[in-house]
Design an enzyme around this catalytic site. Structure first.
Site, PDB file in Angstrom:
ATOM      1  N   HIS A   1      85.452  54.352   0.480  1.00 49.96           N
ATOM      2  CA  HIS A   1      86.686  54.933   0.502  1.00 49.96           C
ATOM      3  C   HIS A   1      87.138  54.940  -1.054  1.00 49.96           C
ATOM      4  O   HIS A   1      87.505  56.089  -1.652  1.00 49.96           O
ATOM      5  CB  HIS A   1      87.675  54.140   1.102  1.00 49.96           C
ATOM      6  CG  HIS A   1      89.095  54.534   1.021  1.00 49.96           C
ATOM      7  ND1 HIS A   1      89.962  55.033   2.004  1.00 49.96           N
ATOM      8  CD2 HIS A   1      89.956  54.529   0.007  1.00 49.96           C
ATOM      9  CE1 HIS A   1      91.057  55.449   1.746  1.00 49.96           C
ATOM     10  NE2 HIS A   1      91.200  55.222   0.498  1.00 49.96           N
ATOM     11  N   GLU A   2      86.856  53.884  -1.930  1.00 48.76           N
ATOM     12  CA  GLU A   2      87.507  53.840  -3.011  1.00 48.76           C
ATOM     13  C   GLU A   2      86.601  54.552  -4.254  1.00 48.76           C
ATOM     14  O   GLU A   2      86.979  55.115  -4.979  1.00 48.76           O
ATOM     15  CB  GLU A   2      87.301  52.151  -3.556  1.00 48.76           C
ATOM     16  CG  GLU A   2      88.337  51.325  -2.740  1.00 48.76           C
ATOM     17  CD  GLU A   2      89.915  51.983  -2.640  1.00 48.76           C
ATOM     18  OE1 GLU A   2      90.272  52.531  -3.553  1.00 48.76           O
ATOM     19  OE2 GLU A   2      90.275  51.511  -1.754  1.00 48.76           O
TER      20      GLU A   2
ATOM     21  N   HIS B   1      87.505  58.092  -4.406  1.00 44.67           N
ATOM     22  CA  HIS B   1      88.704  58.218  -5.094  1.00 44.67           C
ATOM     23  C   HIS B   1      88.211  58.601  -6.608  1.00 44.67           C
ATOM     24  O   HIS B   1      88.956  59.359  -7.160  1.00 44.67           O
ATOM     25  CB  HIS B   1      89.704  56.995  -5.261  1.00 44.67           C
ATOM     26  CG  HIS B   1      90.795  56.721  -4.119  1.00 44.67           C
ATOM     27  ND1 HIS B   1      91.597  57.891  -3.815  1.00 44.67           N
ATOM     28  CD2 HIS B   1      91.036  56.094  -3.033  1.00 44.67           C
ATOM     29  CE1 HIS B   1      92.396  57.446  -2.970  1.00 44.67           C
ATOM     30  NE2 HIS B   1      92.201  56.349  -2.339  1.00 44.67           N
TER      31      HIS B   1
ATOM     32  N   GLN C   1      94.329  55.705  -8.619  1.00 48.15           N
ATOM     33  CA  GLN C   1      95.543  55.707  -7.937  1.00 48.15           C
ATOM     34  C   GLN C   1      96.752  55.075  -8.818  1.00 48.15           C
ATOM     35  O   GLN C   1      98.030  55.309  -8.235  1.00 48.15           O
ATOM     36  CB  GLN C   1      95.356  54.906  -6.737  1.00 48.15           C
ATOM     37  CG  GLN C   1      94.272  55.394  -5.538  1.00 48.15           C
ATOM     38  CD  GLN C   1      94.431  54.327  -4.513  1.00 48.15           C
ATOM     39  OE1 GLN C   1      93.449  53.711  -4.536  1.00 48.15           O
ATOM     40  NE2 GLN C   1      95.149  54.657  -3.239  1.00 48.15           N
TER      41      GLN C   1
ATOM     42  N   CYS D   1      95.631  54.815   3.340  1.00 44.89           N
ATOM     43  CA  CYS D   1      95.342  54.987   1.828  1.00 44.89           C
ATOM     44  C   CYS D   1      96.432  54.528   1.283  1.00 44.89           C
ATOM     45  O   CYS D   1      98.006  55.226   1.562  1.00 44.89           O
ATOM     46  CB  CYS D   1      94.821  56.300   1.602  1.00 44.89           C
ATOM     47  SG  CYS D   1      94.493  56.474  -0.186  1.00 44.89           S
ATOM     48  N   LEU D   2      96.758  53.731   0.298  1.00 45.14           N
ATOM     49  CA  LEU D   2      98.045  53.558  -0.511  1.00 45.14           C
ATOM     50  C   LEU D   2      98.484  54.815  -1.046  1.00 45.14           C
ATOM     51  O   LEU D   2      99.854  54.828  -1.300  1.00 45.14           O
ATOM     52  CB  LEU D   2      97.849  52.419  -1.560  1.00 45.14           C
ATOM     53  CG  LEU D   2      97.291  51.113  -1.069  1.00 45.14           C
ATOM     54  CD1 LEU D   2      97.035  50.070  -2.149  1.00 45.14           C
ATOM     55  CD2 LEU D   2      98.428  50.508  -0.141  1.00 45.14           C
TER      56      LEU D   2
ATOM     57  N   GLY E   1      91.703  47.854  -1.162  1.00 41.68           N
ATOM     58  CA  GLY E   1      91.241  48.366  -2.288  1.00 41.68           C
ATOM     59  C   GLY E   1      92.264  49.113  -3.100  1.00 41.68           C
ATOM     60  O   GLY E   1      93.160  49.683  -2.741  1.00 41.68           O
TER      61      GLY E   1
HETATM   62 ZN    ZN Z   1      92.754  55.493  -0.707  1.00 45.07          ZN
END
Ligand code: ZN
Length: 178
Positions: A141-142, A145, A53, A99-100, A48
């Site tokens: 999770h997304e 963000h 991000q 997480c990216l 995701g």
């Molecule tokens: Zn993340």
């Protein structure tokens, strides 16, 4: 072309993102953003990616919620615009999440096992999905963000924050012999 991913410490990751209006959603710029985020997600091999991000403080994220089939090409991610979780299971589960925006860390996060999420698609149609297991975890999770919340905030103890490279040790796998 893939986009630069905001790394932990960038203020954009801590902002509450703005709702996406109908005019903005229909704009060429927004479609371009979605296309570039899709390319970025593919390149990074993530599950995701949320707009903050990529330095865009908007309530939109992409997530892979289809079951993955071995050997099959990755299904395209679903685009979630102005998403809301409207129901969650009492049952919770804990799992290590990456997480990216900070690939170096894994964080053990406890979340509801299943959720119902409502959102708009790119055409502005109201949609809802009932998700269970990994896809339910990804959308939670997304969505975090979009509210400036990161997995490290959800760790129940700092013992639940580790370097991604050491996951085998945490799972009790002996270190490689020298
Ligand atoms: Zn993340």
């Amino acid at each position: 072309m893939s986009l630069q991913i905001a790394q932990l410490g960038q203020p954009v990751l801590r902002q509450v993102a703005a709702e996406v209006g109908a005019e903005e959603r229909a704009s060429a710029e927004f479609r371009q953003l979605v296309a570039e985020m899709e390319a970025t997600l593919r390149e990074e091999e993530g599950a995701g990616l949320a707009a903050p991000q990529v330095f865009q403080s908007k309530r939109m994220f992409l997530a892979r919620v289809e079951p993955l089939e071995e050997g099959a090409p990755l299904p395209p991610p679903v685009v979630f615009i102005n998403p809301r979780i409207v129901g969650a299971s009492v049952e919770q589960a804990a799992a290590w999440e990456g997480c990216l925006s900070f690939r170096e860390l894994l964080v053990k996060v406890t979340r509801p096992l299943a959720v119902r999420i409502e959102f708009l698609d790119l055409e502005g149609a109201a949609r809802a999905l009932d998700l269970h297991g990994f896809p339910a975890r990804v959308v939670q999770h997304e969505l975090d963000h979009l509210d400036g919340v990161l997995t490290i905030d959800r760790a129940q103890t700092t013992l639940h924050i580790i370097k991604a490279s050491e996951i085998a040790a945490v799972k009790g796998v002996p270190p490689p012999s020298p």
